[in-house]
Write a protein that holds these residues in place. Structure first.
Motif, PDB file in Angstrom:
ATOM      1  N   ASN A   1       3.340   7.632  -3.732  1.00 23.33           N
ATOM      2  CA  ASN A   1       2.969   8.368  -4.943  1.00 23.33           C
ATOM      3  C   ASN A   1       2.112   9.574  -4.620  1.00 23.33           C
ATOM      4  OD1 ASN A   1       4.221   7.445  -7.309  1.00 23.33           O
ATOM      5  ND2 ASN A   1       3.113   5.505  -7.121  1.00 23.33           N
ATOM      6  N   GLN A   2       1.202   9.414  -3.629  1.00 23.42           N
ATOM      7  CA  GLN A   2       0.385  10.564  -3.204  1.00 23.42           C
ATOM      8  C   GLN A   2       1.261  11.684  -2.660  1.00 23.42           C
ATOM      9  OE1 GLN A   2      -2.793   9.379  -0.583  1.00 23.42           O
ATOM     10  NE2 GLN A   2      -3.447   7.763  -2.010  1.00 23.42           N
ATOM     11  N   LEU A   3       2.242  11.240  -1.886  1.00 22.14           N
ATOM     12  CA  LEU A   3       3.169  12.227  -1.301  1.00 22.14           C
ATOM     13  C   LEU A   3       3.919  12.967  -2.403  1.00 22.14           C
ATOM     14  CD1 LEU A   3       4.459  13.264   1.405  1.00 22.14           C
ATOM     15  CD2 LEU A   3       6.284  11.623   0.962  1.00 22.14           C
TER      16      LEU A   3
ATOM     17  N   LEU B   1       0.725   5.493  -0.798  1.00 24.26           N
ATOM     18  CA  LEU B   1       1.141   6.613   0.043  1.00 24.26           C
ATOM     19  C   LEU B   1       2.270   7.418  -0.587  1.00 24.26           C
ATOM     20  CD1 LEU B   1       1.098   5.102   3.630  1.00 24.26           C
ATOM     21  CD2 LEU B   1      -0.282   6.994   2.739  1.00 24.26           C
TER      22      LEU B   1
ATOM     23  N   GLN C   1       3.069  13.309  -5.445  1.00 17.66           N
ATOM     24  CA  GLN C   1       2.116  14.139  -6.171  1.00 17.66           C
ATOM     25  C   GLN C   1       1.926  15.489  -5.469  1.00 17.66           C
ATOM     26  OE1 GLN C   1      -0.667  11.731  -8.039  1.00 17.66           O
ATOM     27  NE2 GLN C   1      -0.156  13.233  -9.610  1.00 17.66           N
ATOM     28  N   SER C   2       1.630  15.408  -4.188  1.00 14.17           N
ATOM     29  CA  SER C   2       1.333  16.642  -3.456  1.00 14.17           C
ATOM     30  C   SER C   2       2.563  17.529  -3.335  1.00 14.17           C
ATOM     31  CB  SER C   2       0.756  16.321  -2.073  1.00 14.17           C
ATOM     32  OG  SER C   2       1.669  15.539  -1.354  1.00 14.17           O
TER      33      SER C   2
ATOM     34  N   ASN D   1       0.641   2.245  -7.046  1.00 14.93           N
ATOM     35  CA  ASN D   1       0.542   3.375  -7.973  1.00 14.93           C
ATOM     36  C   ASN D   1      -0.268   4.530  -7.378  1.00 14.93           C
ATOM     37  OD1 ASN D   1       1.994   1.837  -9.673  1.00 14.93           O
ATOM     38  ND2 ASN D   1       0.285   1.282 -11.020  1.00 14.93           N
ATOM     39  N   ASN D   2      -1.285   4.160  -6.607  1.00 10.70           N
ATOM     40  CA  ASN D   2      -2.059   5.194  -5.912  1.00 10.70           C
ATOM     41  C   ASN D   2      -1.725   5.184  -4.417  1.00 10.70           C
ATOM     42  OD1 ASN D   2      -3.541   5.861  -8.294  1.00 10.70           O
ATOM     43  ND2 ASN D   2      -4.654   3.928  -7.977  1.00 10.70           N
TER      44      ASN D   2
ATOM     45  N   SER E   1       0.830  -1.214   0.000  1.00  3.35           N
ATOM     46  CA  SER E   1       0.000   0.000   0.000  1.00  3.35           C
ATOM     47  C   SER E   1       0.859   1.257   0.000  1.00  3.35           C
ATOM     48  CB  SER E   1      -0.966  -0.008   1.184  1.00  3.35           C
ATOM     49  OG  SER E   1      -0.242   0.216   2.368  1.00  3.35           O
TER      50      SER E   1
ATOM     51  N   TYR F   1       2.170   8.596 -12.209  1.00  2.00           N
ATOM     52  CA  TYR F   1       2.719   8.076 -10.952  1.00  2.00           C
ATOM     53  C   TYR F   1       4.052   7.401 -11.251  1.00  2.00           C
ATOM     54  CZ  TYR F   1       0.432   4.037 -13.011  1.00  2.00           C
ATOM     55  OH  TYR F   1       0.023   3.078 -13.900  1.00  2.00           O
TER      56      TYR F   1
END
Lengths: 380, 284
Positions: B120-122, B118, B124-125, B115-116, B111, B142
């Motif tokens: 990759n989210q980080l 933690l 991204q932001s 690709n979606n 997790s 991603y």
């Protein structure tokens, strides 16, 4: 006049509220064999480790050849150490153990070989160069450790109870051997031991320590003949220590009787400690004795008898070649030069009475612990 | 020559015979059998097909082992120099993940790396991905981290690192401090003390650490399955398929296991040999 090489100036070592060294002042001359002697925990090993660079004093300075070396690490000091348990490298053979320091100096291979072999020759270990340390006896490991230190041609060799783990016979041999090596290489040896006999027989200068303080510095003869306080008198050899009063110069009073002696410089009627060595006492018939007592114990020691004699409740040790049976009343006579008068000190009254004879005396006599006990002599 | 076994050793001998010797014998027998039961070498001749999997398994396990060593040795060394309190706490923290279920640990990594996930989210932001796209002219939504060889190696390192730290630490912490002092005394600076005394003396710990990381890494199947998404087939997965999967062929599976075992044994033997050689080299 010998040249001064090392000076400890007002060195204090403190671990939290434990004072290990209490303002030590000591200078060590070039080419001398100096021994730090004292019971376990007296600060002798700490002093050695400060000189070696493994400890930095809490306060105070250490000078080497006039230069302050407090902050010089061990690898930058021209001092090498023979460790208590030898600390030979188990992954290297004898040759490589000895060559360790030379390899670090990046000397040419040929010179390393010559010097290592010379050194192994000097400690009579030629032919052992390919052995692993664990395949050597204690005495051989000891000599590898000495060779490993000396091959670097240090100005000073530190030896931390190096003979502690050896048996009695080997100790005696190594004492002579060490002294010979020291004279041969002509450098300063600083030797730490708790064995007074070892210290007396090997040293040029003896430093007696207790409780983090130097009690006395001098030649072995000086210290044996003129102990400064009850601790030194008791620790070096055997001593009867009696309360006395210095009536005037050259007259001391014990048991209400006046004895002629050689000591001067005390205040009239000053209370003093009087040291009488067991071998300086002559046994005479009762009527000729300066004082008389009753024999309470006799031990045959080969060379002499050790007899314990009760003089009005205070027990003396006397060493004599004449046999006196237990229960006999005897007189004793002490020559003026057999009486040594000391100023009262913090140690007065703690030593020199042989009433608790069996324990204390036996313990002192066997000042050489076996290997198993050795751990107990480790100092913080 | 006839040494009678003590009565107490009998249970252990029986145990070893049933659960160690017998299974190995069975593997050997299976490996040389055909499906019909006759003797054959075809199981081994087929293995060429799987050379890629062999290569990949050993490569990833070797990389994971090297990374474990590079992380584990300094950790062990630093730990051993700290106070006893620090050592106790560090030890618990190193062991703690091992007491948490293996699947849970690995799912967590999935997790994180997804690709979606933690990370990759980080990214991204933080705008890392946009920055990357602008610099390299790409159009990524991603970073692909899961289902890569890197993810498999990460899984191995994360799971087996304690097995590298523990043996090395236990060797270093037991080193006689007077040896280090002796080396200093003889003129070695901190680096040389390490190179000439601490490192050679911790070699046994390094060897057992390597063994304890490499062997499970080379035969793992769960890590590659979960972190590699089945795309990075390893020997463990291959063997699993022969016994449980659609490609049911236990004889081939046994042959693969046997070859893998032989290679591992040879590797270990070579390494131990090399270890001795190293010691010799230091000596000469």
């Amino acid at each position: 006049m010998a040249k001064e090489l090392i000076r400890l100036s007002d060195c204090v070592m403190r671990y939290e509220d434990n004072l290990v060294l209490d303002h030590i002042n000591l200078y060590i001359n070039d080419k001398e064999f100096l021994t730090l002697l004292g019971p376990s925990g007296c600060g002798k090993t700490t002093t050695l480790r400060i000189i070696g660079g493994f400890l930095t004093p809490t306060s105070g300075d250490i000078f080497f050849d006039g230069v302050r070396i407090n902050d010089v690490p061990p690898n930058k000091r021209t001092i090498n150490t023979v460790f208590q348990k030898y600390a030979l490298f188990p992954h290297l053979n004898v040759f490589e153990n000895v060559a360790f320091g030379l390899r670090l100096q990046k000397l040419p291979e040929k010179e390393i070989h010559t010097r290592v072999m010379e050194m192994l020759e000097a400690v009579s270990l030629r032919g052992f160069e390919h052995r692993r340390p664990e395949a050597l006896s204690g005495g051989q490991q000891q000599r590898v450790a000495i060779a490993r230190a000396l091959v670097n041609r240090p100005k000073v060799l530190l030896l931390d109870e190096p003979l502690g783990a050896l048996d009695l016979k080997l100790r005696k041999d190594m004492q002579i051997e060490l002294k010979r090596i020291q004279q041969q290489v002509g450098i300063t040896f600083i030797f730490v031991t708790h064995d007074q006999e070892e210290a007396l027989s090997m040293s040029d200068t003896l430093v007696v320590m207790d409780g983090g303080r130097i009690q006395q510095i001098g030649t072995p003869e000086d210290i044996y003949n003129e102990p400064k306080n009850a601790f030194v008198a008791d620790f070096i050899g055997e001593s009867n220590i009696i309360d006395g009063i210095m009536v005037e110069d050259r007259v001391v009073q014990m048991y209400g009787r006046r004895f002629p002696c050689l000591d001067t410089g005390f205040a009239p009627n000053e209370a003093v400690d009087v040291v009488i060595r067991p071998e300086d006492i002559d046994i005479v018939p009762v009527e000729q004795g300066q004082i008389t007592g009753t024999v309470t114990s006799v031990t045959f020691k080969g060379m002499q008898y050790d007899i314990i004699v009760d003089f009005r409740g205070f027990k003396w040790l006397i060493q004599t070649t004449d046999h006196s049976p237990v229960g006999a009343r005897i007189g004793i006579k002490i020559d003026p030069d057999g009486i040594h008068v000391m100023k009262k000190s913090a140690y007065s009254g703690q030593f020199g009475d042989y009433s608790s004879f069996s324990d204390e005396y036996e313990e002192l006599d066997n000042a050489s612990p076996d290997g198993e006990e050795e751990g107990a002599w480790h100092e913080a | 020559m006839k040494r009678k076994l003590s009565l107490f050793s009998v249970p252990y001998v029986v145990w070893m015979a049933i659960f160690v010797v017998a299974p190995i014998v069975m593997i050997v027998v299976y490996a040389f059998s055909s499906a019909a039961g006759g003797f054959t070498l075809s199981n081994f001749t087929q293995l060429g097909t799987y050379a890629v999997v062999f290569g990949r398994s050993f490569k990833l396990a070797a990389i994971a082992t090297v990374i474990c060593l590079l992380i584990g040795y300094p950790v062990s060394y630093v730990m051993s120099r700290e106070g006893p309190q620090f050592q106790r706490i560090a030890m618990v923290l190193i062991m703690l993940p091992m007491w948490i279920n293996f699947l849970l640990r690995t799912y967590s990594w999935m997790s994180i790396l997804d690709n979606n996930g933690l990370l990759n989210q980080l990214f991204q932001s933080l705008g890392v991905i946009d920055l990357y796209n602008r610099i390299f002219g790409t159009d990524l939504a991603y970073f692909r981290m899961l289902n890569t060889q890197g993810a498999v190696v990460l899984g191995m390192v994360y799971n087996y690192l304690p097995f590298m730290i523990l043996p090395i630490y236990s060797v270093i912490v037991k080193l006689d401090h007077s040896l280090i002092e002796a080396a200093h005394d003889l003129g070695a600076n901190t680096f040389n003390v390490f190179r000439r005394v601490i490192l050679p003396l911790s070699f046994p710990g390094i060897l057992s650490g390597i063994t304890m990381v490499f062997v499970p890494s080379v035969s793992t199947f769960a890590i590659s399955k979960m972190m590699g998404g089945g795309t990075e087939l390893l020997l463990g997965d291959l063997i699993e398929q022969q016994f449980l999967g659609g490609a049911y062929n236990p004889q081939l599976g046994a042959a693969i296991s046997l070859v893998m075992m032989v290679i591992v044994v040879v590797c270990m033997w070579l390494m131990n040999h090399f270890g001795e050689g190293e010691e010799q080299a230091v000596m000469l």
